[in-house]
Design a protein around this motif. Structure first.
Motif, PDB file in Angstrom:
ATOM      1  N   ASP A   6      -5.756   9.683 -19.448  1.00  0.00           N
ATOM      2  CA  ASP A   6      -5.574  10.275 -18.131  1.00  0.00           C
ATOM      3  C   ASP A   6      -6.503   9.702 -17.074  1.00  0.00           C
ATOM      4  O   ASP A   6      -6.369  10.013 -15.903  1.00  0.00           O
ATOM      5  N   LYS A   7      -7.433   8.913 -17.514  1.00  0.00           N
ATOM      6  CA  LYS A   7      -8.375   8.361 -16.550  1.00  0.00           C
ATOM      7  C   LYS A   7      -7.615   7.456 -15.578  1.00  0.00           C
ATOM      8  O   LYS A   7      -6.887   6.567 -15.990  1.00  0.00           O
ATOM      9  N   PRO A   8      -7.781   7.697 -14.266  1.00  0.00           N
ATOM     10  CA  PRO A   8      -7.053   6.836 -13.333  1.00  0.00           C
ATOM     11  C   PRO A   8      -7.546   5.398 -13.389  1.00  0.00           C
ATOM     12  O   PRO A   8      -8.728   5.152 -13.652  1.00  0.00           O
ATOM     13  N   LEU A   9      -6.643   4.485 -13.134  1.00  0.00           N
ATOM     14  CA  LEU A   9      -7.024   3.071 -13.045  1.00  0.00           C
ATOM     15  C   LEU A   9      -7.845   2.851 -11.785  1.00  0.00           C
ATOM     16  O   LEU A   9      -8.814   2.104 -11.768  1.00  0.00           O
ATOM     17  N   LEU A  10      -7.417   3.544 -10.726  1.00  0.00           N
ATOM     18  CA  LEU A  10      -8.081   3.417  -9.429  1.00  0.00           C
ATOM     19  C   LEU A  10      -8.421   4.812  -8.932  1.00  0.00           C
ATOM     20  O   LEU A  10      -7.567   5.701  -8.922  1.00  0.00           O
ATOM     21  N   LYS A  11      -9.679   4.971  -8.572  1.00  0.00           N
ATOM     22  CA  LYS A  11     -10.111   6.272  -8.062  1.00  0.00           C
ATOM     23  C   LYS A  11     -10.866   6.034  -6.761  1.00  0.00           C
ATOM     24  O   LYS A  11     -11.821   5.267  -6.724  1.00  0.00           O
ATOM     25  N   LEU A  12     -10.406   6.670  -5.700  1.00  0.00           N
ATOM     26  CA  LEU A  12     -11.033   6.504  -4.386  1.00  0.00           C
ATOM     27  C   LEU A  12     -11.459   7.868  -3.873  1.00  0.00           C
ATOM     28  O   LEU A  12     -10.706   8.836  -3.990  1.00  0.00           O
ATOM     29  N   ARG A  13     -12.653   7.922  -3.308  1.00  0.00           N
ATOM     30  CA  ARG A  13     -13.134   9.176  -2.741  1.00  0.00           C
ATOM     31  C   ARG A  13     -13.737   8.932  -1.367  1.00  0.00           C
ATOM     32  O   ARG A  13     -14.600   8.074  -1.212  1.00  0.00           O
ATOM     33  N   ASN A  14     -13.253   9.701  -0.420  1.00  0.00           N
ATOM     34  CA  ASN A  14     -13.802   9.680   0.932  1.00  0.00           C
ATOM     35  C   ASN A  14     -13.944   8.273   1.517  1.00  0.00           C
ATOM     36  O   ASN A  14     -14.985   7.912   2.065  1.00  0.00           O
ATOM     37  N   ALA A  21     -15.478   1.878  17.756  1.00  0.00           N
ATOM     38  CA  ALA A  21     -15.426   3.335  17.913  1.00  0.00           C
ATOM     39  C   ALA A  21     -14.149   3.934  17.320  1.00  0.00           C
ATOM     40  O   ALA A  21     -13.998   5.151  17.261  1.00  0.00           O
ATOM     41  N   LEU A  22     -13.231   3.071  16.887  1.00  0.00           N
ATOM     42  CA  LEU A  22     -11.930   3.553  16.401  1.00  0.00           C
ATOM     43  C   LEU A  22     -11.972   3.799  14.894  1.00  0.00           C
ATOM     44  O   LEU A  22     -12.076   2.863  14.099  1.00  0.00           O
ATOM     45  N   GLU A  23     -11.918   5.076  14.524  1.00  0.00           N
ATOM     46  CA  GLU A  23     -11.887   5.387  13.091  1.00  0.00           C
ATOM     47  C   GLU A  23     -10.440   5.298  12.605  1.00  0.00           C
ATOM     48  O   GLU A  23      -9.572   6.038  13.068  1.00  0.00           O
ATOM     49  N   VAL A  24     -10.194   4.391  11.685  1.00  0.00           N
ATOM     50  CA  VAL A  24      -8.828   4.078  11.269  1.00  0.00           C
ATOM     51  C   VAL A  24      -8.489   4.747   9.936  1.00  0.00           C
ATOM     52  O   VAL A  24      -7.363   5.188   9.722  1.00  0.00           O
ATOM     53  N   ILE A  25      -9.461   4.811   9.047  1.00  0.00           N
ATOM     54  CA  ILE A  25      -9.279   5.488   7.756  1.00  0.00           C
ATOM     55  C   ILE A  25     -10.292   6.623   7.712  1.00  0.00           C
ATOM     56  O   ILE A  25     -11.497   6.396   7.815  1.00  0.00           O
ATOM     57  N   LYS A  26      -9.770   7.839   7.568  1.00  0.00           N
ATOM     58  CA  LYS A  26     -10.622   9.002   7.841  1.00  0.00           C
ATOM     59  C   LYS A  26     -10.912   9.856   6.614  1.00  0.00           C
ATOM     60  O   LYS A  26     -10.678  11.064   6.610  1.00  0.00           O
ATOM     61  N   GLY A  27     -11.379   9.218   5.574  1.00  0.00           N
ATOM     62  CA  GLY A  27     -11.775  10.006   4.418  1.00  0.00           C
ATOM     63  C   GLY A  27     -10.629  10.202   3.440  1.00  0.00           C
ATOM     64  O   GLY A  27     -10.119  11.302   3.273  1.00  0.00           O
ATOM     65  N   ILE A  28     -10.232   9.099   2.802  1.00  0.00           N
ATOM     66  CA  ILE A  28      -9.080   9.172   1.882  1.00  0.00           C
ATOM     67  C   ILE A  28      -9.546   9.305   0.435  1.00  0.00           C
ATOM     68  O   ILE A  28     -10.442   8.593  -0.022  1.00  0.00           O
ATOM     69  N   ASP A  29      -8.938  10.266  -0.260  1.00  0.00           N
ATOM     70  CA  ASP A  29      -9.113  10.443  -1.704  1.00  0.00           C
ATOM     71  C   ASP A  29      -7.801  10.050  -2.364  1.00  0.00           C
ATOM     72  O   ASP A  29      -6.734  10.484  -1.905  1.00  0.00           O
ATOM     73  N   LEU A  30      -7.879   9.274  -3.415  1.00  0.00           N
ATOM     74  CA  LEU A  30      -6.635   8.905  -4.107  1.00  0.00           C
ATOM     75  C   LEU A  30      -6.939   8.491  -5.538  1.00  0.00           C
ATOM     76  O   LEU A  30      -7.898   7.747  -5.783  1.00  0.00           O
ATOM     77  N   ASP A  31      -6.148   8.992  -6.469  1.00  0.00           N
ATOM     78  CA  ASP A  31      -6.191   8.518  -7.856  1.00  0.00           C
ATOM     79  C   ASP A  31      -4.865   7.845  -8.150  1.00  0.00           C
ATOM     80  O   ASP A  31      -3.817   8.395  -7.813  1.00  0.00           O
ATOM     81  N   VAL A  32      -4.915   6.692  -8.758  1.00  0.00           N
ATOM     82  CA  VAL A  32      -3.694   6.019  -9.203  1.00  0.00           C
ATOM     83  C   VAL A  32      -3.834   5.742 -10.686  1.00  0.00           C
ATOM     84  O   VAL A  32      -4.797   5.090 -11.112  1.00  0.00           O
ATOM     85  N   LYS A  33      -2.892   6.249 -11.451  1.00  0.00           N
ATOM     86  CA  LYS A  33      -2.936   6.031 -12.897  1.00  0.00           C
ATOM     87  C   LYS A  33      -2.234   4.733 -13.269  1.00  0.00           C
ATOM     88  O   LYS A  33      -1.354   4.270 -12.541  1.00  0.00           O
ATOM     89  N   THR A  34      -2.589   4.218 -14.425  1.00  0.00           N
ATOM     90  CA  THR A  34      -1.924   3.020 -14.927  1.00  0.00           C
ATOM     91  C   THR A  34      -0.419   3.248 -14.992  1.00  0.00           C
ATOM     92  O   THR A  34       0.030   4.275 -15.488  1.00  0.00           O
ATOM     93  N   GLY A  35       0.321   2.315 -14.454  1.00  0.00           N
ATOM     94  CA  GLY A  35       1.787   2.400 -14.491  1.00  0.00           C
ATOM     95  C   GLY A  35       2.398   3.147 -13.320  1.00  0.00           C
ATOM     96  O   GLY A  35       3.620   3.140 -13.163  1.00  0.00           O
TER      97      GLY A  35
END
Ligand SMILES: Nc1ncnc2c1ncn2[C@@H]1O[C@H](COP(=O)(O)OP(=O)(O)O)[C@@H](O)[C@H]1O
Ligand SMILES: [Mg+2]
Length: 274
Positions: A6-14, A21-35
């Protein structure tokens, strides 16, 4: 280290990214599992490309945590886990990325394009790289074009070569940024078919697309980006056929209208129909 299924292949936090001055990505959390095949949709300027580019560190996130394979990065300036140049190079060799513009090297043949990174970056013997490249070119139906220069190929063929070039590195994750947007409508299908076959084989993929019917049929999840955040995240049937926010409803309505106006993709209409 014990790796559970179950461990995600890719794990992103904040994950955050600003340009001035332009904030384009505002704190993204994402888990992507293999496949998993994750489609990202959203209006122009909502940060989709910047997000993909920050995953393989073409753009460096300002802050945030990333785990991918053996890598554990903390992008905050001065952090002890801030990625080194060498780590970034290695990361990029493990994550394939394909862009709207195919970016093949015009002075290299198709085969030379595909073997370039495996030889230069991975240090594979040329003969081994050629073997891998030829198998990939067979697979995408362009073995006959191996000694041609990119300018002799159609846009769809060039884009398939660009995908083969990324695959030659045997990446664990593939990122696709609107890879069919620059193609003539009649060439879109051959590229989507290749991507669908990769998905069916279990390749983990994150793709930005306006091809709503493709997103519905091929992805395991759809994310709707809005102003640098993930505004909706769910199964294709929920996100595409039962959008919650008025913004997503409008977005889907507009995309459908544009596609129909362009004379293409009647299937898109079906994709969002209940
Ligand atoms: N290198 C850059 N420098 C300054 N602004 C940028 C840069 N790249 C993207 N942007 C801005 O960031 C915002 C999001 O862009 P982008 O990630 O390309 O969105 P999308 O792919 O969803 O269309 C836009 O306002 C764009 O102008
Ligand atoms: Mg973009």
């Amino acid at each position: 280290m014990i790796e559970t299924e179950d461990k995600p292949l890719l794990k992103l936090r904040n994950i955050r990214k600003s340009f001035g001055a332009l904030e384009v990505i505002k704190g993204i959390d994402l888990d992507v599992k293999t496949g998993e095949v994750v489609s990202i949709i959203g209006a122009s300027g909502s940060g989709k490309s910047t997000f993909l580019r920050s995953i393989n560190a073409i753009e460096m996130a300002d802050v945030g945590l990333m785990e991918f394979e053996k890598f554990r990065f903390d992008f905050a300036a001065g952090s002890a886990n801030h990625p080194t140049r060498r780590q970034l190079q290695e990361l990029r060799s493990r994550i394939g990325m394909v862009f709207q513009s195919y970016n093949l090297w015009p002075h290299l043949t198709v085969l030379q394009n595909v073997i370039h990174a495996p030889v230069k970056v991975l240090g594979l013997p040329r003969s081994e790289a050629i073997e891998i490249a030829e198998a990939l070119l067979q697979r995408i139906g362009l073995y006959d074009k191996r000694n041609s220069y990119p300018s002799r190929l159609s846009g769809g063929q060039q884009q398939r070569v660009a995908i083969a070039r990324a695959l030659a590195m045997k990446p664990k994750l593939m990122l696709f940024d609107e890879v069919t947007s620059a193609l003539d409508p009649e060439l879109v299908h051959e590229v989507l078919t290749l991507m669908a076959s990769l998905a069916a084989e279990g390749m983990t993929m994150l793709l930005v697309t306006h091809e709503i019917s493709f997103a519905r049929d091929v992805s395991s999840r759809v994310l709707f980006f809005e102003k640098g955040v993930i505004a909706e995240d769910g199964l294709p049937k929920d996100v595409l056929q039962n959008p919650q926010s008025p913004r997503l409803q409008q977005f889907l309505h507009r995309i459908l209208h544009d596609n129909v106006k362009a004379g293409g993709e009647a299937a898109d209409k079906e994709a969002v129909a209940k």
